[in-house]
Design an enzyme around this catalytic site. Structure first.
Site, PDB file in Angstrom:
ATOM      1  N   GLU A   1     -21.014 -26.925  44.658  1.00 20.50           N
ATOM      2  CA  GLU A   1     -20.245 -25.669  44.589  1.00 20.50           C
ATOM      3  C   GLU A   1     -20.541 -24.636  45.673  1.00 20.50           C
ATOM      4  OE1 GLU A   1     -20.507 -24.147  40.582  1.00 20.50           O
ATOM      5  OE2 GLU A   1     -19.331 -25.792  39.772  1.00 20.50           O
TER       6      GLU A   1
HETATM    7  C1  BMA Z   1     -21.351 -25.681  36.931  1.00 20.28           C
HETATM    8  C2  BMA Z   1     -22.662 -26.265  37.368  1.00 20.28           C
HETATM    9  C3  BMA Z   1     -23.818 -25.395  37.084  1.00 20.28           C
HETATM   10  C4  BMA Z   1     -23.686 -24.587  35.845  1.00 20.28           C
HETATM   11  C5  BMA Z   1     -22.515 -25.011  35.008  1.00 20.28           C
HETATM   12  C6  BMA Z   1     -22.294 -24.170  33.816  1.00 20.28           C
HETATM   13  O1  BMA Z   1     -20.781 -24.902  37.893  1.00 20.28           O
HETATM   14  O2  BMA Z   1     -22.595 -26.689  38.693  1.00 20.28           O
HETATM   15  O3  BMA Z   1     -24.051 -24.546  38.181  1.00 20.28           O
HETATM   16  O4  BMA Z   1     -24.814 -24.632  35.108  1.00 20.28           O
HETATM   17  O5  BMA Z   1     -21.394 -24.974  35.798  1.00 20.28           O
HETATM   18  O6  BMA Z   1     -22.051 -22.842  34.121  1.00 20.28           O
END
Ligand code: BMA
Length: 837
Positions: free
Chosen positions: A446
């Site tokens: 991300e």
């Molecule tokens: C996603 C993951 C984590 C996070 C999860 C829940 O974006 O990549 O960064 O813990 O969401 O928020």
């Protein structure tokens, strides 16, 4: 990969059997002390400071109550570890001796007999130094000074001319991005903050004479049905010119290829290529056996031999991104077969990883395999997983999407940092590339999405020049350094710079690449949105639930079980977690009457949301070719997105996802007045069979039925029946009806209203416990429709093969029970959604 050390005379069949590498394990007799305090206490290696403090009674259980807040002092201290060991004259006389730390967390100064021999600064690297000159016969002292990772990171942060971002980092200063250490140690929205220090992997001395196998790499060069061609690259380290034999053989002693070479001082690389007739292929879970060959690469120098044993699976894997009228596909093809990837995101299974043993990984991966998963994503904010994890993925046929350890943050890009990362990548790629399970390398989690969509430029007031520099830094790392390193070390495996390709708010995220769809949860959209937002490959999406009560009870006494209790609050790391669970609960279910109700209700809420997503993804194959939910497991006893809690107790999601990932599923899609019944079948599961459709009143009255022979393709979603909703609703009120579809063992139910509006009646369960071939079986029948049946026990521990399932009126199910003793009827609790209305 394991180094097989042949001790003198251990392999009598071999004419030449002297060892040339010997290991002296240095994991014993360690003591530790806080810097500046002269109290030495016993330590466990591999380990971590928190575990040693716990074992010595200095701190209380870190996961209990809100002890996390009381234990933050630990990260600010420096810690010293030392051990003494004896070496024989014979060992000392070896020509080469290396001191090897498989992992140091993180800033470590190493002293051998008082001399500084190493400074380490990366948790993800292996550290190997030439130690011969520092060692002596008899007593030796090894000391490891571990500096506060926070303090070291802070020095770097203060010098760095740009403000970097690490929103998950809960420290006063966001130092995590400056330190090559597991990001989740600094806190995450499912993890506490425990910034550990330690010798977290084994430490040993390795001795040899003149030549050593440093690495062995296996590559499938070509594959035809009748023949596989395999190249083995053997890396030999050498002191002086030496004639050696290299061989690749198997356990039975069959030699596939041998070669005589003269090794020169330095690093030598030799290729040996051989063919296998009628190779047995490695298949992902559900598509066939994940067959593994065991090859031994051998070095023989006339006096002795050294061997390296590797399990190798023969398979091809491609990431297919073909442009189409909408965008581009994102699909894995394994052995020529397009495979829909079913699985979840994997996070480290503990905050304190050295205590996680092989049996824990086995239990977890067995659960994943039983849930019909064929892919796990090792997410980039944790660690590169343990060797046991990848071995088990090989064994169970679970492919690995491997992120490099960078997540949701921006990282420095000075030469020292990049050089350090290059070593890390080199080590990890060499460590993992022989595993059949390895499907894809991914640069980060991300970060590209964050750059484009999270508003950091204005939030952190980056100037235009700073923005440009930070983005150039990003490109240097993920578009240059990592792919360039991979192009020599592992060119055959796909590289994907960042997961996801586009942020979830943009339409593009559904037409190309992978997607993290967080419109549910973060965006508060209803679960039904999953049916419209179909990506090409769902690499993340999720919803939270409570852990199992039994797991929570170990860490927080029942007397404190209230959502407002500080201990309970500290086990929910998402700032709006409870609020969001409540919001969705209000939409779907009746409000919990007690705290205990949360366990069941939040779990079925989560499971139902994920079921909707998984089925929608699968119904839309081949447009969508993957569904990995967030998240498989937990790193501590928390309220989180996981399907398996910290103690490996499955939540409702684990069972429900397992059914939704079955090789063959029936699934309803409701659109306006139409109800479409799909059959989704994996490769090898196509065919024809009788579809039974029945419409019931929830109280058990059969209103309508239909039988039809249907045909369904393999590796496809086939519409097997279309129904007119209006017609079905002429039989009764929508909140009184359930439509059931069955094909053999495969079934699906459709309800016409949300669960909170269903007029469920007392199900009238009847059950019988029997024993069949030594296994206890529960035969359970419901007189009336039962929704989300939950089987549990009063006292004794038991595992149920099925749980959290529905029964149509009059339907019977058989459930296997595993427990130490036979479960008596009075020990069984059967509840269902009816009990929570
Ligand atoms: C996603 C993951 C984590 C996070 C999860 C829940 O974006 O990549 O960064 O813990 O969401 O928020």
């Amino acid at each position: 990969m394991t180094l097989l050390v042949l001790l003198p005379g251990c392999n009598r069949k071999d004419p030449i059997n002297l060892e040339i590498t010997k290991r002296e394990n240095l994991n014993q007799n360690w003591l530790f002390s806080r810097h500046g305090h002269d109290q030495w206490l016993p330590a466990t290696i591999p380990g971590t400071i928190h575990l040693d403090l716990l074992a010595n009674g200095i701190i209380e259980e870190p996961f209990a109550a809100d002890n996390e807040t009381k234990q933050q002092w630990i990260e600010h201290e420096n810690w010293i570890y030392k051990t003494e060991f004896r070496l024989s004259r014979e060992f000392i006389e070896n020509q080469c001796i290396a001191l090897v730390f498989e992992g140091l967390d993180t800033y470590a100064h190493i002293f051998l007999n008082g001399m500084r021999v190493l400074e380490a600064d990366n948790m993800f690297r292996e550290w190997r130094i030439d130690a011969k000159e520092y060692l002596r016969e008899g007593n030796n002292i090894l000391e490891v000074q571990l500096l506060s990772a926070y303090a070291e990171g802070l020095k770097y942060l203060k010098k760095f001319p740009y403000i970097l971002v690490a929103d998950s980092d809960k420290g006063e200063f966001k130092t995590s991005v400056f330190t090559r250490k597991a990001p989740y140690h600094y806190g995450w929205d499912w993890a506490p903050r425990f910034v550990t220090s330690g010798i977290w992997k084994p430490v040993y001395l390795e001795a040899w004479n003149n030549t050593r196998i440093a690495d062995v790499r296996y590559d499938l060069v070509s594959l035809r049905e009748s023949q596989a061609s395999i190249r083995v690259e053997i890396e030999i380290e050498c002191q002086q010119d030496e004639k050696i034999w290299l061989r690749v053989k198997d356990r039975e002693g069959r030699v596939y290829k041998k070669k005589k070479v003269t090794a020169k001082p330095g690093t030598n690389r030799y290729d040996l290529e051989f063919s296998l007739r009628n190779p047995q292929l490695w298949w992902p879970n559900g598509l066939g056996e994940p067959f593994l060959y065991e090859f031994i690469a051998e070095l023989e120098n006339g006096r002795n031999t050294q061997a390296n044993t590797t399990k190798f699976g023969i398979r091809t894997i491609e990431l297919v991104q073909e442009p189409d009228s909408i965008g581009s596909s994102f699909m894995f093809r394994v052995n020529g077969v397009p495979v829909f990837m079913k699985g979840a995101n994997y996070i480290p299974p503990d905050m304190f990883l050295p205590r996680v043993d092989e049996s824990h990984y086995r239990k977890m991966l067995q659960l994943a395999a039983e849930a019909n998963m064929n892919m796990l994503r090792v997410w980039g904010g944790g660690v590169y997983a343990d060797e046991a994890f990848y071995n088990l993925c090989d064994e169970y046929g679970i492919l690995v999407w491997q992120d490099f350890m960078f997540a949701c943050s921006f990282y420095p890009w000075d030469n020292q940092f990049l050089e350090n990362v290059k070593h890390e990548i080199t080590h990890q790629v060499k460590r993992l590339r022989n595993h059949a399970c390895m499907a894809l390398w991914c640069g980060n989690n991300e970060i590209s999405e964050a750059w484009h969509h999270w508003g950091y430029q204005s939030k952190y007031r980056w100037s235009g020049a700073d923005s440009a520099a930070i983005w150039q830094g990003y490109l240097k790392l993920f578009e240059e350094l990592i792919p360039n390193t991979l192009s020599t070390l592992d060119p055959g495996r796909p590289y994907w710079p960042s997961s996801p390709l586009h942020g979830w708010g943009t339409p593009k995220s559904l037409t190309k690449g992978d997607s993290h769809y967080w419109g549910v949860w973060w965006g508060e959209q209803p679960f039904e949105i999953y049916e419209q937002k179909i990506p090409r490959f769902a690499s993340e999406y999720g919803f939270q639930s409570f852990l199992n009560s039994k797991t929570l009870e170990e860490y927080i006494p029942q007397s404190e079980w209230q959502v407002t209790n500080p201990a309970i609050k500290s086990h929910q790391k998402h700032p709006r977690g409870f609020e969001l669970i409540d919001l969705y609960m209000k939409r779907q279910l009746h409000a919990p009457k007690t705290f205990e109700d949360y366990f069941y209700l939040s779990q079925i809420l989560q499971a139902e949301g994920m079921r909707k997503a998984i089925e929608a993804h699968r119904r839309n194959m081949p447009y969508c070719m993957g569904s990995l939910y967030w998240q498989l497991n937990d790193c501590w006893p928390a309220v989180s997105w996981s399907g398996i809690d910290y103690r490996l107790n499955p939540k409702a999601l684990q069972f429900v996802a397992g059914r939704a990932f079955s090789p063959k599923i029936l699934s309803f899609e409701a659109r306006e007045d139409k109800l479409s019944c799909y059959l989704v079948a994996d490769h090898g599961y196509g065919g024809s069979d009788t579809l039974h459709l029945t419409l019931w009143d929830l109280t058990g009255k059969l209103y309508w039925e239909q039988h039809k022979i249907v045909e369904f393709g393999e590796n496809a979603a086939t519409l097997v029946y279309s129904l007119d909703k209006k017609f079905l609703l002429t039989f009764g009120e929508p909140n009184h009806l359930v439509l059931c579809a069955n094909i053999g063992e495969t079934s699906a139910n459709h309800y016409f209203v949300t669960d909170k509006n269903l007029c469920l009646r007392e199900p009238g369960f009847e059950f019988k416990l029997t024993v069949k071939n030594g296994t206890q079986i529960l035969r359970l029948t419901a007189m009336r429709a039962a929704r989300y049946i939950h089987l549990s026990t009063t006292r004794q521990e038991a595992k149920f093969s099925h749980n959290f399932f529905d029964l149509a009126p009059g339907q019977t199910v058989e459930v296997e029970i595993k427990s130490a003793r036979l479960l008596p009827p009075e020990g069984l609790i059967i509840r269902s959604l009816f009990d929570y209305q």
